[in-house]
Design a protein around this motif. Structure first.
Motif, short mmCIF file in Angstrom:
data_model
loop_
_atom_site.label_atom_id
_atom_site.label_comp_id
_atom_site.label_asym_id
_atom_site.label_seq_id
_atom_site.Cartn_x
_atom_site.Cartn_y
_atom_site.Cartn_z
N GLN A 23 0.82 -1.48 -0.31
CA GLN A 23 0.13 0.06 -0.27
C GLN A 23 1.02 1.16 0.27
N GLU A 27 -3.19 5.40 1.10
CA GLU A 27 -4.10 3.79 1.50
C GLU A 27 -3.94 3.72 2.65
N GLU A 66 5.84 2.74 -1.27
CA GLU A 66 4.85 1.71 -1.45
C GLU A 66 5.11 1.16 0.10
#
Length: 109
Positions: A23, A27, A66
């Motif tokens: 994520q 997020e 990420e």
């Protein structure tokens, strides 16, 4: 050990990464709704330092970062499963105990 895994925001962050996979910061922030961006940044750095998550920087325009649970972090999966099982079997009793306690407090007992 308890400080590493069960500090205030560590468990929800690791749980989100375990449940939903890789994520981006935004997020994760949505999934752990009550965490501030500053605290999320601090916890992510600590989790990366502890080896429980990995951070991947993609040099694009705009840059993309990420986060995902690491191999070491995945070893906590049985612990998360046990917590979820305990919760499904006992949260009703915890809620009832809270209601009983609150009711006694309201009448001055």
């Amino acid at each position: 050990m308890v400080d590493i895994v069960f500090s205030r925001w560590t468990t929800p962050i690791l749980w989100a990464l375990h449940e939903f996979g890789r994520q981006r910061f935004v997020e994760l922030q949505r999934r752990v709704a009550t965490i501030t961006p500053k605290v999320l940044t601090q916890r992510l750095r600590q989790l990366e330092r502890d080896g429980l998550i990995t951070r991947t920087y993609h040099p694009e325009v705009p840059p993309r970062v990420e986060y995902e649970i690491s191999e070491l972090g995945l070893t906590l999966a049985p612990l998360f499963a046990a917590l979820a099982e305990w919760g499904s079997g006992h949260l009703g009793r915890v809620e009832q105990a809270r209601a009983d306690y609150d009711g006694h407090q309201a009448i001055g007992a």
